[in-house]
Scaffold this active site. Sequence first.
Site, PDB file in Angstrom:
ATOM      1  N   SER A  51      -4.877   2.695  -2.751  1.00 18.00           N
ATOM      2  CA  SER A  51      -5.498   1.495  -2.220  1.00 18.00           C
ATOM      3  C   SER A  51      -6.805   1.226  -2.956  1.00 18.00           C
ATOM      4  O   SER A  51      -6.807   1.095  -4.170  1.00 18.00           O
ATOM      5  CB  SER A  51      -5.695   1.642  -0.707  1.00 18.00           C
ATOM      6  OG  SER A  51      -5.941   0.387  -0.113  1.00 18.00           O
ATOM      7  N   ASP A  99       0.711  -1.413   0.582  1.00 14.76           N
ATOM      8  CA  ASP A  99      -0.317  -0.401   0.317  1.00 14.76           C
ATOM      9  C   ASP A  99       0.241   1.029   0.348  1.00 14.76           C
ATOM     10  O   ASP A  99       0.958   1.412   1.279  1.00 14.76           O
ATOM     11  CB  ASP A  99      -1.402  -0.549   1.384  1.00 14.76           C
ATOM     12  CG  ASP A  99      -2.694   0.156   1.055  1.00 14.76           C
ATOM     13  OD1 ASP A  99      -2.653   1.344   0.692  1.00 14.76           O
ATOM     14  OD2 ASP A  99      -3.754  -0.482   1.177  1.00 14.76           O
TER      15      ASP A  99
END
Length: 352
Positions: free
Chosen positions: A74, A208
């Site tokens: 991320s 993600d």
Amino acid sequence: MSKRDQFVVARSAGTQYTRRVRQDWPADRDFRVLSLDGGGIRGILPLAILAGLESAYLQGGSVADHFDYIAGTSTGGIIALALASGLSAAQILDIYMRRGGEVFPDYSRASQWVMGKLQLVRNRCDTRALHRLVDDVLADRALWQSTKRLCIPAAETMHFEPYLFKTPHHADYRLDWSKPMALAAKTTSAAPAHFKPVISEEGHEFIDGGVWANNPIMLAIADVLACWNIRREQIKVLSLGCGQEHYRMGWARRVFGGLATWTTLVFEAMDIQSQNVVGQARLIAGADRVFRVDAAKTDNPIELWNWARAKAELPAEADALLVAHADRLRQEFLYAPVAPYVPTYTPQNPPA
């Protein structure tokens, strides 16, 4: 026919389950790994720590020069890719501090309340703003142009399975070498309920990587042991977090249960995942070889979208952590630059 309607082969369909041919590594040289957690704009914390090390010990040079391998999820993935593209931690920190508001606007309290309610039915943040910033930072660089060996996790949602973007640091890694760094950055940071999923040219749809590997430390260690003929005690890891929240089993869960009492479960699971993999890493490499640096747990955490609080509070938090850890980190990781990384595949030497 749209890409969503096409049949897309799962990434796992091409996975090799045989042991890789391990590459040589000098028996007298450590393998230094930097592992960066996910955490949205709270990535300011690990960046400020790394930038502080650069300022104190490296005369402004990039801290990336002192690591053989970087894994990031991320926001940690964006940082890893930016470091590997040639930017210093100080330069990336400056981007987060100056331009973070483009992705996470500094709304008033009333607007934040409204946005929180609307997030129940739509994404909170402007995906286009994030992608513009990523493109500005990484431009058109491909993974083979990385100056570091990289591992960037995402989640592929057409088949719901883990997906790893890797640099071509082993002959078996033939799939990603020509892919854009920006694609890896956009996929690993497509946080559910905050940003839209990302669809690749092949039709894979990504969210993600934090949903399964918010702390990617064990991905790095497994890859290192699979790719190099190396002793476990040669691995040395610096793992940086983005802050921690106190999670508790509240009375409503105990008494009533139900989905409404478990709305924070995804964040609690990410926290437990991080604790678990740090413990696993220490069992494998040794507790003295895995250095975990993160802020203390708090009951007043900074939301991953709260740019105003993050830029106001996290640099001072990083300074406090540097007071406690900087000298040891200098001794363990910054004593000399690592040898240059040479990719296995390039446009001049593509996979057969």
